[in-house]
Design a protein around this motif. Structure first.
Motif, PDB file in Angstrom:
ATOM      1  N   LEU A  82       0.832  -1.207   0.000  1.00 56.91           N
ATOM      2  CA  LEU A  82       0.000   0.000   0.000  1.00 56.91           C
ATOM      3  C   LEU A  82       0.865   1.254   0.000  1.00 56.91           C
ATOM      4  N   LYS A  83       1.938   1.206   0.768  1.00 56.06           N
ATOM      5  CA  LYS A  83       2.837   2.361   0.831  1.00 56.06           C
ATOM      6  C   LYS A  83       3.414   2.669  -0.556  1.00 56.06           C
ATOM      7  N   GLU A  84       3.828   1.613  -1.240  1.00 56.73           N
ATOM      8  CA  GLU A  84       4.366   1.782  -2.599  1.00 56.73           C
ATOM      9  C   GLU A  84       3.336   2.408  -3.530  1.00 56.73           C
ATOM     10  N   ARG A  85       2.119   1.866  -3.453  1.00 56.87           N
ATOM     11  CA  ARG A  85       1.065   2.357  -4.341  1.00 56.87           C
ATOM     12  C   ARG A  85       0.738   3.830  -4.057  1.00 56.87           C
ATOM     13  N   VAL A  86       0.716   4.175  -2.782  1.00 54.21           N
ATOM     14  CA  VAL A  86       0.421   5.576  -2.426  1.00 54.21           C
ATOM     15  C   VAL A  86       1.548   6.476  -2.947  1.00 54.21           C
ATOM     16  N   GLU A  87       2.770   6.002  -2.809  1.00 55.13           N
ATOM     17  CA  GLU A  87       3.904   6.783  -3.335  1.00 55.13           C
ATOM     18  C   GLU A  87       3.820   6.941  -4.853  1.00 55.13           C
ATOM     19  N   GLN A  88       3.182   5.966  -5.491  1.00 54.83           N
ATOM     20  CA  GLN A  88       3.030   6.042  -6.957  1.00 54.83           C
ATOM     21  C   GLN A  88       1.804   6.863  -7.367  1.00 54.83           C
ATOM     22  N   GLY A  89       1.078   7.394  -6.387  1.00 60.94           N
ATOM     23  CA  GLY A  89      -0.025   8.304  -6.718  1.00 60.94           C
ATOM     24  C   GLY A  89      -1.419   7.796  -6.427  1.00 60.94           C
ATOM     25  N   MET A  90      -1.536   6.580  -5.897  1.00 57.61           N
ATOM     26  CA  MET A  90      -2.879   6.058  -5.604  1.00 57.61           C
ATOM     27  C   MET A  90      -3.483   6.805  -4.403  1.00 57.61           C
ATOM     28  N   THR A  91      -4.776   7.049  -4.468  1.00 55.18           N
ATOM     29  CA  THR A  91      -5.486   7.633  -3.338  1.00 55.18           C
ATOM     30  C   THR A  91      -6.012   6.483  -2.483  1.00 55.18           C
ATOM     31  N   LEU A  92      -5.817   6.581  -1.181  1.00 52.57           N
ATOM     32  CA  LEU A  92      -6.206   5.490  -0.285  1.00 52.57           C
ATOM     33  C   LEU A  92      -7.112   6.017   0.819  1.00 52.57           C
ATOM     34  N   LEU A  93      -8.212   5.326   1.036  1.00 54.08           N
ATOM     35  CA  LEU A  93      -9.091   5.625   2.168  1.00 54.08           C
ATOM     36  C   LEU A  93      -9.240   4.317   2.931  1.00 54.08           C
ATOM     37  N   ILE A  94      -8.710   4.295   4.139  1.00 54.43           N
ATOM     38  CA  ILE A  94      -8.630   3.034   4.870  1.00 54.43           C
ATOM     39  C   ILE A  94      -9.182   3.201   6.283  1.00 54.43           C
ATOM     40  N   SER A  95     -10.037   2.277   6.683  1.00 48.59           N
ATOM     41  CA  SER A  95     -10.484   2.289   8.075  1.00 48.59           C
ATOM     42  C   SER A  95      -9.797   1.137   8.779  1.00 48.59           C
ATOM     43  N   SER A  96      -9.374   1.375   9.991  1.00 49.09           N
ATOM     44  CA  SER A  96      -8.680   0.314  10.701  1.00 49.09           C
ATOM     45  C   SER A  96      -8.668   0.606  12.193  1.00 49.09           C
ATOM     46  N   HIS A  97      -8.635  -0.479  12.970  1.00 52.48           N
ATOM     47  CA  HIS A  97      -8.427  -0.326  14.412  1.00 52.48           C
ATOM     48  C   HIS A  97      -6.941  -0.483  14.726  1.00 52.48           C
ATOM     49  N   ASP A  98      -6.173  -0.809  13.692  1.00 51.00           N
ATOM     50  CA  ASP A  98      -4.735  -0.975  13.869  1.00 51.00           C
ATOM     51  C   ASP A  98      -4.070   0.391  13.665  1.00 51.00           C
ATOM     52  N   MET A  99      -3.845   1.077  14.778  1.00 52.16           N
ATOM     53  CA  MET A  99      -3.328   2.454  14.711  1.00 52.16           C
ATOM     54  C   MET A  99      -1.918   2.502  14.145  1.00 52.16           C
ATOM     55  N   ASN A 100      -1.173   1.439  14.404  1.00 53.40           N
ATOM     56  CA  ASN A 100       0.176   1.367  13.884  1.00 53.40           C
ATOM     57  C   ASN A 100       0.141   1.428  12.351  1.00 53.40           C
ATOM     58  N   GLU A 101      -0.773   0.670  11.801  1.00 57.55           N
ATOM     59  CA  GLU A 101      -0.936   0.624  10.352  1.00 57.55           C
ATOM     60  C   GLU A 101      -1.342   2.003   9.809  1.00 57.55           C
ATOM     61  N   VAL A 102      -2.329   2.598  10.454  1.00 57.29           N
ATOM     62  CA  VAL A 102      -2.832   3.892   9.991  1.00 57.29           C
ATOM     63  C   VAL A 102      -1.733   4.954  10.082  1.00 57.29           C
ATOM     64  N   SER A 103      -1.026   4.959  11.200  1.00 62.14           N
ATOM     65  CA  SER A 103      -0.019   6.016  11.366  1.00 62.14           C
ATOM     66  C   SER A 103       1.144   5.837  10.381  1.00 62.14           C
ATOM     67  N   HIS A 104       1.444   4.593   9.997  1.00 66.49           N
ATOM     68  CA  HIS A 104       2.527   4.373   9.029  1.00 66.49           C
ATOM     69  C   HIS A 104       2.123   4.759   7.615  1.00 66.49           C
ATOM     70  N   LEU A 105       0.848   4.518   7.300  1.00 64.47           N
ATOM     71  CA  LEU A 105       0.412   4.669   5.911  1.00 64.47           C
ATOM     72  C   LEU A 105      -0.149   6.037   5.556  1.00 64.47           C
TER      73      LEU A 105
END
Lengths: 298, 269
Positions: A171-194
């Motif tokens: 996901l990080k790669e894709r976002v860096e390549q320009g993808m727009t991401l809307l993600i819901s998660s209870h995993d805060m670590n994941e959200v804060s990284h991405l």
């Protein structure tokens, strides 16, 4: 890329949200806050009772055929692959639906099987897979045709640590390549990284929308400073700390960066004594949300 | 139709067939089970007519010719309309949402994404077997005209039954459960259609011609070939109307589907 204006649906109340192209937005909040409802509105699975939703410039409920090839969504409970299909044939079906060139399909499919690690069971029917295996192949299916907008609802449920990391990297790669991401998660670590931006829902209200620094500022995020002192204990009278603890020569301070900076604290202490070790930790996203939730409950 | 759509139909049909027949022995046994289950009904008709010689002027081979159309059309129908037959279940399990997420027509996906190949093979083989056994014994002269008529009649019959499935599928947007309705409007009517409609009361005959037009699936096409006496009471044009009725009722059902789909509600979570 995504716009919500005064949207009402189920628990959601007059939600306004604008997500520019290329932005990764983490949707967080307690269970029942309206996260899935918001994502389904963006995906066109729900129609707002009031207000307007625009996804990639269109009403998502009516114009899927126009932009759908650039859009992808993953919801737990809405499988993308037919259960009776094998993983491979299910992916081939998706490739046809989204008109992928055969060479592009082969490249993307090989990459996903390797990165998400489902090559071993690619010839098994999807219905025969375990929950975790199914989550891997479903997430891969959502990424297969390189959408410009990806909506993910709780994507890490059922994934083991290895798969979580692989998904995060992808996901990080894709976002860096320009993808727009809307993600819901209870995993805060994941959200804060991405995610560059955070949208915080509480009981259907959008309580916060902005970057992580702003979130820390708005919710008086606390920092923790731990140090080992060589010499006399300093006078902490002028420091607006939340709490402190002394154990032998170790001093721990918890304070809000809204009121005093770490540099100001260090300046005061080092004027009185010497410090041999120092660790400063910012509250992580999970702690901020926990504190925010407690504040609401109180 | 665009080439990518045709390609996609091919992929879907190949994929579903592959999925259903991945365990070959199991697939053969299950298709055979469907064949034998349906053949039991045919045997009952056969044994009954052995006793009574004919039924309202229809002898045993003519009756089986009538049945062959029913089985053959269902065998073709179920390749394309399984998704509509099982649509209530799809909505109840929340799986309809997946179709809404894809950039393709909803009905297109429902029609081509799934196919009950066991039923298709079982019914289809029985229909073909009955046709082969009876076609030479009922006095039909086969030429280009009659073959073309037969093909259009089968197409019309498939569309009529497809329209019933489509109507029932659309009702799922309003009703919590439509299985009982499906039993009544489709399966019970299909059982009636295994016999010449002239043996039934006027109410059932009207129902089978004007309400749920099952009479056009097999009775009128069979009458076209056999010209039995009992058919004289119905308008002569009925013998030629199967494709028209098929297209008409399918269009009506499609319009109802288009209207009803706006009432579909996904759950919040």
């Amino acid at each position: 890329m995504v716009q919500l204006e005064y949207v009402r649906k189920f628990i959601l109340k007059d939600v306004n949200l604008h997500i520019p192209e290329g932005m990764a937005v983490g949707l967080i909040g307690e269970s029942g806050a309206g996260k899935t409802t918001l994502l389904k509105l963006v995906s066109g699975l729900l129609v707002p009772d009031a207000g307007r939703v625009s996804t990639m410039g269109h009403d998502p409920g009516h114009y899927r055929k126009r932009y759908g090839r650039a859009f992808s969504a993953y919801f737990t409970g809405i499988p993308l692959l037919e259960p009776q299909d094998t993983v491979r044939s299910g992916y081939e079906g998706i490739a046809s639906v989204y008109q992928m060139a055969p060479s592009v399909f082969v490249r993307e499919y090989s990459m996903l099987t390797e990165r998400l690690g489902f090559g071993e069971y690619q010839n098994q029917p999807v219905e025969a897979l375990s929950l975790g295996q199914r989550a891997r192949v479903e997430l891969g299916a959502a990424l297969l045709y390189r959408p410009r907008l990806l909506v993910l609802d709780e994507p890490t449920v059922g994934l083991d640590q290895e798969a979580k990391q692989a998904l995060r990297d992808l996901l990080k790669e894709r976002v860096e390549q320009g993808m727009t991401l809307l993600i819901s998660s209870h995993d805060m670590n994941e959200v804060s990284h991405l995610c560059g931006r955070i949208a915080l829902l509480h009981k259907g209200n959008l309580e916060f929308y902005g970057d992580q620094e702003q979130l820390h500022w708005q919710y008086h995020s606390f920092h923790t400073m731990q140090m080992r002192i060589l010499g006399p204990l300093p006078d902490l009278g002028d420091i607006p700390f939340q709490q402190y603890q002394i154990e032998g020569d170790r001093l721990t301070l918890v304070y809000s960066s809204n009121y005093i900076t770490s540099a100001e604290i260090l300046q005061q202490i080092m004027g009185q004594t010497s410090i041999t070790e120092l660790v400063i930790r910012k509250a992580d996203l999970g702690q901020v949300i926990l504190r925010h939730s407690k504040a609401f409950l109180e | 139709m665009q080439s990518d759509t045709i390609h996609l139909i091919g992929v879907y049909l190949k994929t579903t067939a592959k999925a259903w027949f991945q365990y070959r022995v199991d697939a053969i046994m299950r298709s055979l089970a469907v064949f034998l289950r349906e053949a039991t009904g045919v045997v009952v008709i056969y044994l009954t007519l052995m006793k009574f010689q004919d039924l309202n002027g229809w002898n045993v081979y003519e009756m089986l010719f009538l049945c062959s159309l029913l089985f053959l059309t269902y065998g073709i129908l179920i390749i394309f309309f399984t998704g509509l037959r099982d649509f209530g279940n799809t909505v109840r399990k929340g799986e309809f949402d997946r179709y809404l997420l894809r950039p393709r027509g909803l009905l297109f996906q429902i029609i081509f994404v799934n196919a009950d190949w066991f039923a298709a093979v079982g019914h289809g083989c029985l229909g073909i077997s009955l046709f082969l056994v009876t076609a030479g014994k009922v006095g039909v002269v086969w030429n280009v005209g009659t073959v073309l008529y037969y093909l259009f009649a089968v197409l019309g019959g498939v569309l009529i039954q497809g329209a019933i499935f489509l109507l029932l599928a659309a009702l799922n947007f309003y009703l919590l459960e439509t299985d009982s309705l499906k039993e009544l409007l489709y399966y019970d009517m299909k059982k009636f259609a295994a016999y010449p409609i002239s043996i039934y009361s006027k109410v059932i005959q009207i129902c089978m011609i004007y309400v749920i037009p099952f009479a056009f699936v097999n009775y009128f096409p069979a009458q076209f070939f056999l010209r039995k006496q009992d058919g004289a009471v119905y308008p002569f044009a009925c013998l030629y109307l199967t494709p028209v009725v098929g297209g008409g009722v399918y269009l009506l059902a499609y319009l109802f589907w288009r209207y009803s789909i706006r009432y579909y509600k996904s759950s919040g979570n």
